[in-house]
Motif scaffolding. Structure first.
Motif: not given
Length: 553
Positions: A417-434
């Motif tokens: 419980a609580g391990v997977y509920e919150k999404t993590v959005d770290r720097e990846s292809a989208y942020e680098k290309l934009k």
């Protein structure tokens, strides 16, 4: 030491309607052969779900974790203690057995959409182009472009974690296809469009929530409770089944994760985990040959890692022969032969069993009632037993679904419980290309000339990505002022042609004096010719005349 798991009671041929008549033989699944895989087949309404529940609870009781998809919602009742209903009492009397010792199973609920269980996610990179291509229903050419996208992303250190990363990567490839063509091959704009449309379709079905982080940790599925019972992991699949390709791809990904994650253990006293694949026909429907080969490989080799796979489907013909030959433990419920194809299926199912001289297997398959089955498990030497007709044992947990409040209580008290509920959005292809696009659009030609060096990131193609032109050279001549030119800035090819014609026609294009004057007739004609050459037709003409020269240069 092997533990016998009681699954059914045999029915004597002399009294097929009563298990009490004659000798009652226990049909046990031996734990040390449970990782030799198996299948549960039969028509709708013949008792496959209860058989699945009985087998899963038997594994849980000896400490083996279980994973299975709940396509109808009925399996959630395993979290509650069963009770003696009139129908259950009648079945126990028919089988001449005492009611089971009622008990619940330790259950963890999962849901790709995060509504009826803990969210389940996988990254785009981890899913890979093969499984993703099947999910998006791509053809061979489109899959090739998708593989190129993964390859280019890997070579340039761009993480593909969620759907927006893949979209940004595809957009980048479409806009800069010519830059990668020599090294990686052709990148078709039509194929990129097909992939983007497939992603949009998956997004509309809610599957986009499956892509991202935190990704599911396989170790969280292989847990036991404080009493040593294996956790029963139940995937809510009633809504997921409305997207068959997403459903089958998700379960295939889980199998591949188990295969890659677990070490070799050889023959063990009991499996480390048992995986039930319900609605297994979706796994093989329209699957390309390379994917079928991968499935066969996983099924064949994952046994040595202590994992048992059980396919649940209506017809054994739904499973390819190369996979069906790996399934030693079999439970066959009734099949109805209403059509010629059904009759062939009954005959084929009968021929897969080790014959019993006392049974006409093909005839019995059509006569079986609800809760009855033809059963053949592996014996202590790993050989298939002769097929026997039997009643499946009643489960000790609740038959049927639990309500929403009870489900939420179990989810809140889960070990994850609580391990997977919150999404993590770290720097990846989208942020680098934009970020590159923003950096390119903020750099004007005059600023680039003044600086006289590549961008801060060391990528001199940022300007080209944002403008579609080649990167400006580092060593530049000073720019002419507005008084020094009256020619509007054209594209790169157009400017080169203009310079060539200026050399040919001298100063007729207006580069001589510092004061602007009105064009005469000759200058107007020359400028018109330059504009024509700068057009598409003009470029083709010049390319035809100077093509070999330009290639040498």
């Amino acid at each position: 030491m092997s533990k016998p798991l009681q699954i059914a009671k045999s029915i004597t041929p002399t009294a097929p309607n009563s298990a009490a008549a004659g000798n009652r033989v226990e049909l046990n699944l031996l734990s040390d052969w449970a990782n030799r895989h198996g299948c549960i087949t039969g028509a709708t309404g013949t008792g496959k779900t209860v058989t699945l529940q009985v087998m899963a609870q038997a594994f849980s009781n000896i400490g083996v974790p279980v994973f299975m998809a709940d396509v109808k919602g009925d399996l959630s009742g395993m979290a509650h203690v069963g009770q003696l209903s009139p129908k259950m009492q009648q079945r126990c009397a028919q089988m001449a057995i005492d009611p089971p010792q009622w008990q619940a199973c330790p259950v963890t609920f999962w849901d790709v959409f995060g509504k009826q269980g803990h969210p389940v996610r996988a990254t785009i990179s981890d899913l890979g182009p093969l499984l993703l291509g099947r999910m998006l229903n791509l053809n061979e050419t489109q899959e090739g472009v998708l593989q190129l996208a993964f390859k280019i992303a890997d070579d340039h250190g761009l993480l593909l974690l969620d759907a927006k990363d893949l979209r940004a990567m595809l957009q980048h490839l479409g806009e800069n296809a010519s830059e990668y063509q020599t090294e990686y091959g052709n990148i078709s704009a039509a194929s990129i469009g097909a992939i983007q449309r497939g992603l949009l379709a998956i997004s509309e079905q809610g599957g986009e929530q499956f892509f991202g982080e935190p990704m599911l940790n396989i170790d969280d599925l292989m847990q036991t409770d404080v009493h040593g019972k294996g956790i029963v992991n139940i995937l809510a699949a009633d809504q997921l089944l409305q997207s068959p390709r997403l459903y089958s791809t998700f379960l295939l990904w889980m199998l591949s994760e188990l295969y890659e994650h677990l070490p070799e253990v050889g023959d063990v006293d009991q499996p480390k985990m048992v995986f039930f694949f319900d609605e297994a026909h979706l796994l093989f429907d329209e699957a390309p040959k390379i994917l079928l080969q991968k499935i066969e490989q996983v099924v064949r080799l994952i046994r040595s890692k202590g994992v048992g796979i059980y396919f649940v489907t209506q017809n054994p013909l739904d499973i390819p022969d190369t996979v069906l030959g790996q399934l030693g433990n079999r439970v066959q419920h009734a099949l109805r032969a209403y059509t010629p194809r059904d009759q062939k299926a009954v005959q084929a199912a009968a021929e897969t069993f080790r014959p019993n001289p006392a049974l006409d297997t093909a005839q019995v398959i059509s006569e079986l009632g609800v809760g009855e089955a033809l059963i053949s498990f592996l014996d202590e030497k790993g050989r298939p037993n002769i097929v026997q007709r039997g009643f499946v044992m009643p489960p000790a947990s609740q038959i049927g679904a639990i309500n929403a409040d009870e489900r939420q209580t179990i989810i809140s008290n889960s070990i994850v419980a609580g391990v997977y509920e919150k999404t993590v959005d770290r720097e990846s292809a989208y942020e680098k290309l934009k970020g590159r696009a923003a950096q390119g659009s903020s750099t004007t030609p005059s600023q680039a000339t003044t600086q006289g060096q590549p961008s801060e990131a060391g990528d001199d193609s940022a300007w080209g990505r944002s403008t579609g032109k080649s990167a400006p050279p580092t060593n530049r001549q000073p720019e002419r002022t507005n008084q020094q030119t009256d020619q509007p800035q054209q594209g790169s090819s157009e400017g080169g042609i203009g310079d060539t014609l200026k050399d040919m026609f001298g100063n007729l294009l207006g580069g001589g004096g510092g004061i602007r004057r009105r064009d005469n007739v000759a200058e107007t004609m020359v400028k018109s010719a330059v504009r024509t050459i700068g057009s598409q037709v003009g470029r083709e003409i010049i390319r035809g005349v100077l093509g070999s020269m330009l290639k040498r240069r």
